[in-house]
Design a protein around this motif. Structure first.
Motif, PDB file in Angstrom:
ATOM      1  N   ILE A 269     -45.600  47.610  -5.768  1.00 11.68           N
ATOM      2  CA  ILE A 269     -46.673  47.762  -4.775  1.00 11.68           C
ATOM      3  C   ILE A 269     -47.223  46.409  -4.319  1.00 11.68           C
ATOM      4  O   ILE A 269     -48.210  46.360  -3.588  1.00 11.68           O
ATOM      5  CB  ILE A 269     -47.822  48.667  -5.279  1.00 11.68           C
ATOM      6  CG1 ILE A 269     -48.571  48.033  -6.446  1.00 11.68           C
ATOM      7  CG2 ILE A 269     -47.322  50.054  -5.628  1.00 11.68           C
ATOM      8  CD1 ILE A 269     -49.906  48.733  -6.725  1.00 11.68           C
TER       9      ILE A 269
ATOM     10  N   ALA B  39     -48.289  45.873  -0.630  1.00  9.67           N
ATOM     11  CA  ALA B  39     -48.440  47.168   0.045  1.00  9.67           C
ATOM     12  C   ALA B  39     -49.892  47.409   0.447  1.00  9.67           C
ATOM     13  O   ALA B  39     -50.826  46.992  -0.247  1.00  9.67           O
ATOM     14  CB  ALA B  39     -47.964  48.290  -0.870  1.00  9.67           C
TER      15      ALA B  39
ATOM     16  N   ALA C 150     -51.652  44.461  -4.468  1.00 11.62           N
ATOM     17  CA  ALA C 150     -51.689  45.264  -3.242  1.00 11.62           C
ATOM     18  C   ALA C 150     -52.896  44.898  -2.378  1.00 11.62           C
ATOM     19  O   ALA C 150     -53.817  44.205  -2.831  1.00 11.62           O
ATOM     20  CB  ALA C 150     -51.746  46.743  -3.594  1.00 11.62           C
TER      21      ALA C 150
END
Length: 335
Positions: A170, A173, A192
């Motif tokens: 992640i 992201a 993230a």
């Protein structure tokens, strides 16, 4: 003729007497109360509403009736909290994360990997010491409403268009998170980017690419059809999907001691029964999703996330405040 008419006459008198009994005395007057939540029926929130409504009706002998307003009919959770504080809505069940918008220390319930597993969540939410600490926290940090129960929608997982096997997946992201200091610390710690938005905007944001990842419980993912735009469910179990049940202070102050007892006893039904039922819904939802062809990644390396999260447990609880620290310590002490 008189003999034949007498039963009708007596029946009429009985009906009039019954009406006077129900409507004459204040304690016998039937009153309706609004119970609002932002999830549809067939979720942990509706289980809570049903348990509460049935028990309150029974205890009050039908004089206190709960009318449920699911699916954000009366607004998203932050808006409903304000309505409860103002006394315009009598009852609601709200995520502990969104409760942090009015009482920041409630963010303690969103600490990642605070709960060890399903049994720990169920046991923790039913613990009288945890409930009392939460109630005191709300009473001493905000006004206009009171906590009367705890609830759950299982634990939260991350879903997206791609598989997530470890914390590295992640990195970079864009993740839709609930707007709490806890989330805004933890997801950047995982690498993230956090994005805030009302729950009702999550579907289109996943669809259009405004966010890459969202996170919630399995049943919420199912009933809101988020699998249509994020067809990969990654079992990260990073956060308990906790909730608090509120009553407006305006209503609370208007109730008699007996009525307050009925309300609290009915609310206890939620704390002791709803979390286990919510986890049953989670398992049923997972089976439905599998049959629909949704990809469920159940071999996520949760230790890679926990290794990042664990050092923050004490740090974040302390930063949130003394009530948060107490709640955290109580939960962690439960075996």
């Amino acid at each position: 003729m008189i003999a034949r008419s007498m039963p009708r006459f007596l029946n009429g008198l009985a009906a009039v007497a019954a009406m006077l009994f129900v409507t004459g005395a204040g304690a016998q007057e039937v009153k309706h109360y609004r119970f609002a939540y932002d999830q549809p029926r067939n979720t942990g929130y509706s289980i809570a509403g049903d348990l509460f409504a049935e028990k309150l009706k029974e205890l009050s002998k039908g004089t206190m009736i709960i009318d449920q307003y699911p699916g954000a009919q009366l607004g998203q959770e932050p808006q409903v909290l304000q309505l409860v504080k103002a006394g315009d809505v009598e009852f609601s069940i709200i995520s502990s994360a969104n409760t942090a918008t009015i009482s920041p220390q409630a963010g303690v319930m969103s600490l990642h990997y605070l709960f060890r597993d399903e049994k720990h969540v169920v046991k923790g939410l039913a613990d009288p010491r945890v409930f009392e600490a939460l109630r005191t926290m709300i009473d001493e940090t905000t006004q206009g409403l009171h906590v009367i129960a705890t609830g759950s929608q299982g634990v939260r997982h991350m879903y997206s268009r791609k598989e997530i096997h470890n914390v590295g997946d992640i990195k970079g992201a864009k993740v839709r998170v609930q707007a709490t200091a806890t989330e805004d610390t933890m997801f950047p710690a995982y690498g993230a980017q956090t994005v805030h938005m009302p729950f009702g905007s999550v579907y289109t944001s996943l669809q259009t690419g405004v966010v890459d990842v969202a996170e919630n419980s399995i049943n919420v993912y199912l009933v809101n059809k988020h699998y249509e735009v994020a067809p990969v469910l990654n079992i990260t179990e990073h956060e308990a999907n906790n909730a608090l049940v509120f009553i407006s202070d305006k209503l609370w102050q208007s109730l008699s001691a007996e009525q307050k007892g009925w309300v609290q006893t009915a609310a206890n039904e939620i704390s002791t029964k709803e979390p286990a039922k919510a986890f049953e819904l989670e398992r049923t939802a997972a089976e439905k999703l599998k049959k629909m062809g949704v990809k469920i990644v159940d071999n996520v390396d949760k230790k890679s996330f926990a290794a990042v999260a664990d050092p923050y447990l004490d740090k974040l609880a302390k930063e949130l405040g003394p009530h948060a620290e107490k709640v955290k310590d109580l939960i962690r002490s439960i075996n």
